[in-house]
Design a protein around this motif. Structure first.
Motif, PDB file in Angstrom:
ATOM      1  N   ALA A 147      27.256  46.877  28.637  1.00 12.47           N
ATOM      2  CA  ALA A 147      28.106  46.595  29.842  1.00 12.47           C
ATOM      3  C   ALA A 147      28.491  45.203  30.052  1.00 12.47           C
ATOM      4  N   VAL A 148      27.178  44.464  30.158  1.00 12.69           N
ATOM      5  CA  VAL A 148      27.230  42.960  30.439  1.00 12.69           C
ATOM      6  C   VAL A 148      27.912  42.295  29.342  1.00 12.69           C
ATOM      7  N   VAL A 149      27.522  42.598  28.122  1.00 15.62           N
ATOM      8  CA  VAL A 149      28.375  41.762  27.152  1.00 15.62           C
ATOM      9  C   VAL A 149      29.861  42.101  27.121  1.00 15.62           C
ATOM     10  N   VAL A 150      30.237  43.362  27.248  1.00 18.62           N
ATOM     11  CA  VAL A 150      31.561  43.719  27.183  1.00 18.62           C
ATOM     12  C   VAL A 150      32.327  43.237  28.269  1.00 18.62           C
ATOM     13  N   GLY A 151      31.730  43.168  29.624  1.00 19.56           N
ATOM     14  CA  GLY A 151      32.118  42.340  30.699  1.00 19.56           C
ATOM     15  C   GLY A 151      32.339  40.921  30.544  1.00 19.56           C
ATOM     16  N   PHE A 230      23.379  38.130  35.550  1.00 21.98           N
ATOM     17  CA  PHE A 230      22.458  38.111  36.700  1.00 21.98           C
ATOM     18  C   PHE A 230      22.574  38.965  37.443  1.00 21.98           C
ATOM     19  N   LEU A 231      23.637  39.233  38.116  1.00 22.03           N
ATOM     20  CA  LEU A 231      23.576  40.186  39.320  1.00 22.03           C
ATOM     21  C   LEU A 231      23.196  41.605  38.713  1.00 22.03           C
ATOM     22  N   ALA A 232      23.698  41.824  37.449  1.00 23.31           N
ATOM     23  CA  ALA A 232      23.292  43.050  36.821  1.00 23.31           C
ATOM     24  C   ALA A 232      21.762  43.358  36.781  1.00 23.31           C
ATOM     25  N   GLY A 329      32.797  42.734  46.965  1.00 23.06           N
ATOM     26  CA  GLY A 329      33.045  42.771  45.501  1.00 23.06           C
ATOM     27  C   GLY A 329      34.227  42.921  45.033  1.00 23.06           C
ATOM     28  N   ASP A 330      35.011  44.165  45.427  1.00 21.93           N
ATOM     29  CA  ASP A 330      36.292  44.430  44.871  1.00 21.93           C
ATOM     30  C   ASP A 330      37.125  43.279  45.296  1.00 21.93           C
ATOM     31  N   LEU A 331      36.979  42.773  46.400  1.00 19.23           N
ATOM     32  CA  LEU A 331      38.081  41.779  47.042  1.00 19.23           C
ATOM     33  C   LEU A 331      37.670  40.383  46.025  1.00 19.23           C
ATOM     34  N   GLY A 332      36.588  40.153  45.956  1.00 22.64           N
ATOM     35  CA  GLY A 332      36.405  38.902  45.023  1.00 22.64           C
ATOM     36  C   GLY A 332      36.836  39.060  43.676  1.00 22.64           C
ATOM     37  N   GLU A 333      36.674  40.155  43.109  1.00 12.16           N
ATOM     38  CA  GLU A 333      37.325  40.244  41.567  1.00 12.16           C
ATOM     39  C   GLU A 333      39.150  40.234  41.717  1.00 12.16           C
ATOM     40  N   GLY A 354      39.326  47.680  32.835  1.00 13.40           N
ATOM     41  CA  GLY A 354      38.398  47.383  31.939  1.00 13.40           C
ATOM     42  C   GLY A 354      37.137  47.410  32.360  1.00 13.40           C
ATOM     43  N   ILE A 355      36.024  47.082  31.680  1.00 13.34           N
ATOM     44  CA  ILE A 355      34.637  47.217  32.254  1.00 13.34           C
ATOM     45  C   ILE A 355      34.551  46.620  33.537  1.00 13.34           C
ATOM     46  N   MET A 356      35.110  45.251  33.546  1.00 14.34           N
ATOM     47  CA  MET A 356      34.861  44.374  34.840  1.00 14.34           C
ATOM     48  C   MET A 356      35.551  45.147  35.917  1.00 14.34           C
ATOM     49  N   ASP A 357      36.592  46.137  35.765  1.00 14.91           N
ATOM     50  CA  ASP A 357      37.372  46.492  36.923  1.00 14.91           C
ATOM     51  C   ASP A 357      36.311  47.613  37.458  1.00 14.91           C
ATOM     52  N   ARG A 358      35.292  48.057  36.706  1.00 19.30           N
ATOM     53  CA  ARG A 358      34.351  48.929  37.120  1.00 19.30           C
ATOM     54  C   ARG A 358      33.310  48.411  37.784  1.00 19.30           C
ATOM     55  N   LEU A 359      32.888  47.236  37.267  1.00 18.14           N
ATOM     56  CA  LEU A 359      32.070  46.575  37.712  1.00 18.14           C
ATOM     57  C   LEU A 359      31.824  45.671  38.876  1.00 18.14           C
ATOM     58  N   ASP A 360      33.083  45.584  39.335  1.00 17.42           N
ATOM     59  CA  ASP A 360      33.438  44.737  40.398  1.00 17.42           C
ATOM     60  C   ASP A 360      32.790  45.146  41.994  1.00 17.42           C
TER      61      ASP A 360
END
Length: 380
Positions: A147-151, A230-232, A329-333, A354-360
């Motif tokens: 997930a980190v690499v795809v993000g 790092f956060l992950a 976190g959602d507002l930050g993304e 995307g993956i980042m839209d779920r990791l936000d």
């Protein structure tokens, strides 16, 4: 809006030049005569307001020529163009196209995304995560690293497309994977060392290219390394707890998902006051209240029944912290996406983006949950 759309005040007499049109009026033609019924007897004329739409019961042919053709009833029609473009004004529709005479009905509030696809993808991801989490811990570490690499790939691709920022992906991907593994094996100390080495690798890797925009590119790369891998790593730190590592990760995931679901459901149904309209117009204060309530209830249950040594009131505080950090976190993304001028970071997950839209929401929540677990029940 062109001049022909202004129309004429209701109830005023309709005047126009003679039948010769606008050219004749410019050459000095006779003054315009008022439009109205013509009487054979006294030669006097009477005027009446001329409707712009067909009168009830009239014929459709009554207005077939607006420049001076009389209808069957003997009424002289308005002559000359209404304005310079010589186009008659069309009547405004009073109902929706395709309806008989129904007034315009307000549209139903839309959820804003494909719920079937979103639910299906969410269930599929949940099955993969739970199976890897409780069957074999190293497999779940692999899921985090993937997930980190795809993000990282999504984030760096959008930076290149929208801002022409060239972030070196190879040292980021290798360093991000190393952070997650080091955090699981060596704890927070190992994660910090891996982060520092990743930043150094980015600086050196970028030296192989032209010096133009060097500072811009490495700054964006170090930001990406901190923001995603790092956060992950704090998820790996939670998993490393010997007593209840999988339960801590499950609590973290459940509370974040419940917070997002509560905000979405309550905001969609009752949302009126915008939370941050310049950043995310869809978020409301009512939705934030729903996120807090849902997360606090779920936190109390999880701390009482899933976490070893946990107490329900600790779960209330945990749920409150998760709701706040997930929203931030959602507002930050959203800020990042607005700066880039995009709606979603990717299209890999139908109904989600995307993956980042779920990791936000998950990424900034992970260190908050890890810290509260350490305060409440220890590192495990």
């Amino acid at each position: 809006m062109n001049e022909s759309s202004w129309g004429t005040p209701p109830g005023s007499g309709q005047w126009g030049p003679p039948d010769h049109g606008p050219a004749a009026s410019l050459r000095g033609a006779a003054p315009p005569v008022p439009a109205g019924p013509l009487h054979d007897g006294g030669g006097a004329t009477q005027t009446r307001p001329m409707p712009l739409v067909p009168e009830p019961g009239g014929h459709q042919d009554d207005h077939r020529d607006i420049r001076g053709i009389s209808d069957d009833r003997g009424a002289a029609r308005l002559s000359g163009p209404l304005f310079r473009d010589d186009r008659p004004q069309e009547p405004m529709p009073t109902s929706l196209p395709g309806s008989d005479s129904d007034p315009v009905k307000p549209q139903k509030k839309s959820a804003g995304r494909n719920l079937r696809a979103a639910i299906g993808v969410g269930v599929g991801l949940g099955v993969v995560i739970l199976a890897s989490l409780f069957v074999y811990k190293p497999v779940f570490i692999g899921v985090i690293a993937l997930a980190v690499v795809v993000g990282l790939w999504e984030l760096t691709s959008r930076l290149a497309e929208r801002k022409d920022i060239r972030v070196p992906m190879v040292p980021l991907a290798l360093g991000g994977t190393a952070m997650v593994v080091a955090g699981y094996v060596r704890g927070a100390e190992g994660a910090w060392v891996a982060m520092a080495l990743t930043a150094l690798a980015v600086l050196v890797w970028r030296m192989t290219e032209a010096p133009q925009n060097y500072l811009r590119d490495v700054t964006a790369a170090i930001f990406a390394a901190f923001y995603v891998p790092f956060l992950a790593t704090f998820v790996a730190l939670m998993l490393a707890a010997e007593d209840d590592g999988p339960q801590r990760v499950l609590t973290f995931l459940l509370l974040t998902v419940v917070s997002d679901t509560g905000a979405y459901a309550v905001g969609w149904r009752f949302g009126r006051k915008k939370l941050a309209p310049r950043i995310s117009p869809g978020k409301t204060r009512e939705g934030l209240v729903g996120a807090v309530l849902f997360a606090m209830v779920a936190g109390a249950l999880c701390m009482q029944f899933l976490i070893k040594g946990g107490i329900w009131w600790q779960g209330l505080l945990l749920g409150l912290a998760v709701a706040v950090s997930a929203t931030l976190g959602d507002l930050g993304e959203s800020m990042i996406k607005r700066d880039l001028g995009i709606k979603d970071m990717g299209t890999l997950l139908p109904g989600h983006g995307g993956i980042m839209d779920r990791l936000d929401s998950l990424l900034p929540t992970a260190p908050v949950v890890w810290l509260l677990f350490v305060i409440f029940v220890g590192s495990g």
